[in-house]
Motif scaffolding. Structure first.
Motif, PDB file in Angstrom:
ATOM      1  N   GLN A 196     -41.151  39.132 -40.129  1.00  0.00           N
ATOM      2  CA  GLN A 196     -40.119  38.322 -39.492  1.00  0.00           C
ATOM      3  C   GLN A 196     -40.447  36.830 -39.573  1.00  0.00           C
ATOM      4  OE1 GLN A 196     -38.382  39.936 -35.619  1.00  0.00           O
ATOM      5  NE2 GLN A 196     -40.128  41.305 -35.916  1.00  0.00           N
ATOM      6  N   SER A 197     -41.728  36.484 -39.464  1.00  0.00           N
ATOM      7  CA  SER A 197     -42.115  35.078 -39.543  1.00  0.00           C
ATOM      8  C   SER A 197     -41.756  34.494 -40.905  1.00  0.00           C
ATOM      9  CB  SER A 197     -43.618  34.925 -39.279  1.00  0.00           C
ATOM     10  OG  SER A 197     -43.930  35.256 -37.935  1.00  0.00           O
ATOM     11  N   PHE A 198     -42.027  35.221 -41.981  1.00  0.00           N
ATOM     12  CA  PHE A 198     -41.681  34.727 -43.312  1.00  0.00           C
ATOM     13  C   PHE A 198     -40.171  34.746 -43.534  1.00  0.00           C
ATOM     14  CE2 PHE A 198     -46.060  34.573 -44.330  1.00  0.00           C
ATOM     15  CZ  PHE A 198     -46.180  33.850 -45.507  1.00  0.00           C
TER      16      PHE A 198
ATOM     17  N   ILE B  67     -37.909  31.488 -44.557  1.00  0.00           N
ATOM     18  CA  ILE B  67     -36.938  31.442 -45.654  1.00  0.00           C
ATOM     19  C   ILE B  67     -35.584  30.962 -45.164  1.00  0.00           C
ATOM     20  CG2 ILE B  67     -35.614  32.911 -47.238  1.00  0.00           C
ATOM     21  CD1 ILE B  67     -38.159  34.633 -47.503  1.00  0.00           C
ATOM     22  N   ARG B  68     -35.195  31.394 -43.983  1.00  0.00           N
ATOM     23  CA  ARG B  68     -33.891  31.038 -43.424  1.00  0.00           C
ATOM     24  C   ARG B  68     -33.878  29.647 -42.799  1.00  0.00           C
ATOM     25  NH1 ARG B  68     -32.462  36.706 -40.177  1.00  0.00           N
ATOM     26  NH2 ARG B  68     -31.801  37.921 -42.022  1.00  0.00           N
ATOM     27  N   GLY B  69     -35.048  29.037 -42.656  1.00  0.00           N
ATOM     28  CA  GLY B  69     -35.110  27.762 -41.964  1.00  0.00           C
ATOM     29  C   GLY B  69     -34.873  27.893 -40.478  1.00  0.00           C
TER      30      GLY B  69
ATOM     31  N   GLU C 150     -33.388  38.820 -49.325  1.00  0.00           N
ATOM     32  CA  GLU C 150     -34.412  38.306 -48.420  1.00  0.00           C
ATOM     33  C   GLU C 150     -35.641  39.205 -48.422  1.00  0.00           C
ATOM     34  OE1 GLU C 150     -31.721  35.997 -45.042  1.00  0.00           O
ATOM     35  OE2 GLU C 150     -32.073  38.163 -44.890  1.00  0.00           O
ATOM     36  N   LYS C 151     -35.412  40.505 -48.483  1.00  0.00           N
ATOM     37  CA  LYS C 151     -36.526  41.449 -48.537  1.00  0.00           C
ATOM     38  C   LYS C 151     -37.382  41.211 -49.775  1.00  0.00           C
ATOM     39  CE  LYS C 151     -37.465  46.450 -48.625  1.00  0.00           C
ATOM     40  NZ  LYS C 151     -36.826  47.796 -48.553  1.00  0.00           N
ATOM     41  N   MET C 152     -36.731  41.007 -50.914  1.00  0.00           N
ATOM     42  CA  MET C 152     -37.456  40.745 -52.153  1.00  0.00           C
ATOM     43  C   MET C 152     -38.229  39.430 -52.067  1.00  0.00           C
ATOM     44  SD  MET C 152     -34.605  41.916 -54.953  1.00  0.00           S
ATOM     45  CE  MET C 152     -35.561  41.214 -56.292  1.00  0.00           C
TER      46      MET C 152
END
Length: 341
Positions: free
Chosen positions: A253-255, A259-261, A281-283
């Motif tokens: 979730q942190s990463f 990614i989402r800012g 997002e998973k990839m």
């Protein structure tokens, strides 16, 4: 490759810890510092070699922004484990200030301080501007900044009489490491004959390439006669594979939020990440965290051994981000157990 190299096992190398002093949802930085010291004291008792903290800024999940201050806190609460930076982002700072800070730390805790240096900002561009004031000074001048820093640490007899002096700092034996997630610092560390730490925990695809560049470019120095490479790896260990996989969702979730800012403190684990991320997002997350070791003691031991066999690392640095402090302690305890078994 010699037979002795082929047979290298976990028991043959030191293990160390990388800590970002995580701030979890509903907690504070003050509580994070208490948990970091508790973890440091425990891993010291379990035989870990180093405890490094990392410089990041403007991140609600990371409390280690004032890295030198936190190193002093950890070193003051422990007695033998080496404590250092993984790393100080040198372009954010005047080299003289870092020489003085680490000269102070080495004077307070002699023989226990490491200075790991990186060239990234450890922050977004707006935060980098707030830190540096002038963005024309950046990672491209890292070699010059590094040389300036090393000059401040020279003994007075070896330095120009007209130089600015780092007091404390000059003449002290403070091991300098170069950190990297690509081949730039790998090559520089090799050419300078310095130890190299690779960020395999978030740049796994470049690990073997960077290590090959480091070793092939290595030149013996007054610091090292032969290459010394440490590799970072995410480890989320628990008593069962299912438990470990659930606990690891906090790190995912942190990463994902990065990614989402949408930066926020470390979130509690969830039962199903597929309810949170898209396939793209998973990839993206898995491209950075694909080398993470997640599982029960048997699985963790096997995968750590495979990583060691593939990299021939001289040391592994374990980083573990979990929501619950007790779970994080248990993960490191499992690593300590399988390391010595």
């Amino acid at each position: 490759m010699s037979e002795s190299t082929k047979s290298k096992t976990l028991r043959d190398i030191p293990l160390s810890v990388l800590d970002l002093s995580p701030i979890v949802e509903g907690s504070t930085a003050a509580e994070s510092f208490k948990r970091s010291l508790d973890l440091a004291q425990r891993v010291e008792n379990w035989g870990f070699h180093r405890y490094w903290v990392a410089e990041h800024h403007s991140m609600p999940a990371v409390a280690s922004s004032a890295t030198s201050v936190l190193i002093g806190h950890i070193a003051g609460g422990t007695s033998k484990i080496r404590v250092g930076s993984g790393g100080i982002m040198l372009p954010n700072h005047a080299p003289l200030v870092i020489a003085e800070q680490f000269g102070t730390l080495e004077s307070l805790y002699p023989g226990r301080i490491d200075l790991g240096l990186g060239r990234a900002p450890g922050a977004d561009q707006r935060t980098a501007r707030a830190l540096r004031r002038d963005l024309r000074v950046g990672g491209e001048d890292f070699p010059e900044l590094l040389q300036e820093l090393r000059d401040y640490l020279l003994p007075p007899a070896d330095a120009p009489a007209s130089r600015v002096r780092a007091i404390p700092g000059e003449g002290l034996n403070i091991p300098i490491w170069l950190l990297g997630s690509s081949d730039f610092s790998a090559r520089l560390a090799g050419l300078l004959g310095l130890p190299f730490a690779f960020a395999g925990h978030f740049s796994p695809g470049y690990t073997l390439t960077a290590l090959q560049v480091y070793r092939s470019s290595f030149r013996p120095s007054e610091v090292l006669e032969k290459p010394y490479a440490m590799v970072g790896v995410n480890v989320m260990a628990a008593d069962t594979n299912e438990q470990a996989e659930r606990l690891a969702t906090s790190h995912f979730q942190s990463f994902l939020n990065l990614i989402r800012g949408d930066l926020k403190p470390v979130q509690p684990p969830v039962d199903d990440m597929d309810e949170l991320w898209t396939e793209f997002e998973k990839m993206s997350v898995q491209s950075q965290l694909g080398s993470s070791i997640i599982g029960n003691p048997e699985k963790v031991k096997g995968e750590l051994q495979r990583l060691l066999s593939a990299t021939q690392a001289d040391e592994l640095m374990i980083t573990t981000q979990m929501y619950d402090h007790a779970d994080r302690l248990r993960s490191y305890e499992i690593v300590a157990d399988v390391w010595k078994s």
